[in-house]
Write a protein that holds these residues in place. Sequence first.
Motif, PDB file in Angstrom:
ATOM      1  N   THR A   1       0.855  -1.186   0.000  1.00 19.37           N
ATOM      2  CA  THR A   1       0.000   0.000   0.000  1.00 19.37           C
ATOM      3  C   THR A   1       0.888   1.232   0.000  1.00 19.37           C
ATOM      4  O   THR A   1       1.874   1.284   0.741  1.00 19.37           O
TER       5      THR A   1
ATOM      6  N   GLU B   1      -2.216  -2.272 -10.413  1.00 22.15           N
ATOM      7  CA  GLU B   1      -2.306  -1.382  -9.246  1.00 22.15           C
ATOM      8  C   GLU B   1      -3.613  -0.600  -9.320  1.00 22.15           C
ATOM      9  O   GLU B   1      -4.032  -0.178 -10.387  1.00 22.15           O
ATOM     10  N   SER B   2      -4.264  -0.435  -8.187  1.00 22.98           N
ATOM     11  CA  SER B   2      -5.516   0.330  -8.180  1.00 22.98           C
ATOM     12  C   SER B   2      -5.413   1.483  -7.196  1.00 22.98           C
ATOM     13  O   SER B   2      -4.719   1.401  -6.189  1.00 22.98           O
ATOM     14  N   SER B   3      -6.082   2.576  -7.545  1.00 19.98           N
ATOM     15  CA  SER B   3      -6.140   3.748  -6.674  1.00 19.98           C
ATOM     16  C   SER B   3      -7.504   3.795  -6.007  1.00 19.98           C
ATOM     17  O   SER B   3      -8.524   3.529  -6.646  1.00 19.98           O
TER      18      SER B   3
ATOM     19  N   LYS C   1      -2.732   3.844  -3.131  1.00 17.85           N
ATOM     20  CA  LYS C   1      -2.537   2.877  -4.211  1.00 17.85           C
ATOM     21  C   LYS C   1      -2.306   1.511  -3.589  1.00 17.85           C
ATOM     22  O   LYS C   1      -1.543   1.382  -2.628  1.00 17.85           O
ATOM     23  N   TYR C   2      -2.989   0.528  -4.132  1.00 19.86           N
ATOM     24  CA  TYR C   2      -2.873  -0.842  -3.650  1.00 19.86           C
ATOM     25  C   TYR C   2      -2.366  -1.727  -4.780  1.00 19.86           C
ATOM     26  O   TYR C   2      -2.878  -1.662  -5.899  1.00 19.86           O
ATOM     27  N   LYS C   3      -1.373  -2.548  -4.474  1.00 16.01           N
ATOM     28  CA  LYS C   3      -0.892  -3.541  -5.428  1.00 16.01           C
ATOM     29  C   LYS C   3      -1.370  -4.897  -4.942  1.00 16.01           C
ATOM     30  O   LYS C   3      -1.268  -5.220  -3.758  1.00 16.01           O
TER      31      LYS C   3
END
Length: 152
Positions: free
Chosen positions: A107, A130-132, A122-124
Motif C-alpha cells: 500500500t 495497481e488500483s487507486s 494505491k494498492y498492489k
Amino acid sequence: MTRCVAATTAAALTCLSVIASPLAAAQTCGPDEAAAMRFALAQLPFEPLTGAKWDPVPVESNYDPCATLSSMLVTVEGATGSSPVQALMFHHGEYVGTGTAKARGFTSLDSAASNDDTVVLKYKTPDQPESSVRYQWQGDRVVMLDPAPSSA
C-alpha cells in the motif's frame, strides 16, 4: 461570545463581542505529527495476523494538522517489503480511524493526487494492476469513493 479586557489595572473591563466566523472554525489545527501518531497507535490494536506492534515511524505521510483529511501509513515493527500497511486517517489532526478494516501489504500514498479533503492510496495485488482508492471527508466521516481492491 463576549471577551472582556482591561486596558489598565485601574480601568473598568471593556467588553467586546467576538463573533466566531466559519473561516476561523475551518482553520482548526491538531497536534504535530509525532503526537498524532502516538494517539492513533494507542487506539489501534496490534496487527492481528502477526501480533506485531505498529511501528511509530510512518512509512509515508501527508499528515497536515490543519487539513480536512490527511493520512499516515504505518507498518509493523521489523517489517519487510510485503508486511501489512495500515492507513491512519486524520481530520484536522484528529485521528478518525483506518482506511480499511484489514491492513494490506503493498500500500502506498499518492500525495500528488491527494488534496485538502481527499487522500488517495494505491494498492498492489498479485496478478492484478495497481488500483487507486480515494478517501474523502464528507460531513462527519471518511467515505471510500472507489471500491477496495480484492484481497489476494
